[in-house]
Scaffold this active site. Sequence first.
Site, PDB file in Angstrom:
ATOM      1  N   LYS A 175      21.367  16.612  60.823  1.00 57.76           N
ATOM      2  CA  LYS A 175      20.312  15.726  60.815  1.00 57.76           C
ATOM      3  C   LYS A 175      19.395  16.270  59.546  1.00 57.76           C
ATOM      4  CE  LYS A 175      21.172  14.476  65.222  1.00 57.76           C
ATOM      5  NZ  LYS A 175      21.206  13.126  65.381  1.00 57.76           N
ATOM      6  N   HIS A 294      32.893   7.135  67.197  1.00 58.17           N
ATOM      7  CA  HIS A 294      31.523   7.245  67.759  1.00 58.17           C
ATOM      8  C   HIS A 294      31.450   5.798  68.546  1.00 58.17           C
ATOM      9  CE1 HIS A 294      27.223   7.077  68.136  1.00 58.17           C
ATOM     10  NE2 HIS A 294      27.234   8.601  67.831  1.00 58.17           N
TER      11      HIS A 294
END
Length: 475
Positions: A175, A294
């Site tokens: 992140k 994902h």
Amino acid sequence: MSPQTETKASVGFKAGVKDYKLTYYTPDYETKDTDILAAFRVTPQPGVPPEEAGAAVAAESSTGTWTTVWTDGLTSLDRYKGRCYHIEPVPGEESQFIAYVAYPLDLFEEGSVTNMFTSIVGNVFGFKALRALRLEDLRIPNAYVKTFQGPPHGIQVERDKLNKYGRPLLGCTIKPKLGLSAKNYGRAVYECLRGGLDFTKDDENVNSQPFMRWRDRFLFCAEALFKAQEETGEIKGHYLNATAGTCEEMMKRAVFARELGVPIVMHDYLTGGFTANTTLAHYCRDNGLLLHIHRAMHAVIDRQKNHGMHFRVLAKALRMSGGDHIHAGTVVGKLEGEREITLGFVDLLRDDFVEKDRSRGIYFTQDWVSLPGVLPVASGGIHVWHMPALTEIFGDDSVLQFGGGTLGHPWGNAPGAVANRVALEACVQARNEGRDLAREGNEIIREASKWSPELAAACEIWKEIKFEFQAMDTL
């Protein structure tokens, strides 16, 4: 129903739609071992009987159309038609029914999830006779399972490649997910891996944007993981997202990852598509790459309780198409996931044979024959206080992924990774000693934090963080 009380929907239904139940509703049908079985949650329009709605689903997802056509006489309808063989009401729902449909295996191309879904869910969800339709589960017969390669490697082969046994694997999503330069991104990867994580990860929408082109990211991440390997003596990995706008570009990225010598790549299997995913999975098996999956976009399909497709179906499809990991909810974090339902599809991902269990949302017994298992990934809003529950819920064969729960540590990325590794090792040791993680979890974490300042700092900063919302995905 008298003309005075007929609804507009029922009039339109009679006027424009063939009466399907005479042909496609067959309650006496005995299913075959080779049939693909589907459980649909059906919400008919007012005035449409449930038998007619179930038969319409069977027809429109197999051989039927709205009227009789002369070419029906050129084939064997009995051999190829789908059949609605059972209907039951949904408890607590006045106008919802579970319609069970059997499809002959000859309707489907071998080894093609794309073709299977195009048939079963491709057109029928827009059918006017239905207010809503949801595919709850599929039974994939052994004969069809054997036409798929499935996961490139599977759980045991992955553990052997990584030389890591007896505990869940630890990961972290880098992140902020967008905006970092490739070099800064690689530095974050290195700090997390040297701190004790097994994997770091590209987020789902990290592809090849102007701020960080894919080749630069691949190079810096490879440098980071090799450096971390040298320092720790452990095999490390970073999920390099190969998802791209074309299959050719996706494969170019996967080939480059293999040339770099990294152990794992990644794909967004729903936005990328099943054809692309199966292509990549075959390449990964042939070239020794693990494949992380994902599920970006899944909630668009599976979040609504009465329309769409349940994630357990998407999970089964992924096991067939191919992937070694897939995100599967957390039960305790920020993303959707009720415990029993989540554990139901986690078993469908990992186990060789899963019995029917409606209490966990499993409508059919599923035998995966020799298809390898998939590691479920718990990710989204989790931190060190969740570690005992995650270890107890998911067990050893899982990946626990802490993004903000690593990078949000007040001392930095590496201490955040240390905190998570210490918490995990403490939970595994306590479990192996016979302690109850569900009951003693907080105490186990507090004990470990006494000799790990990194864990103590993490415990302090996240002690009040909770995500307490009612799950949408209930039975």
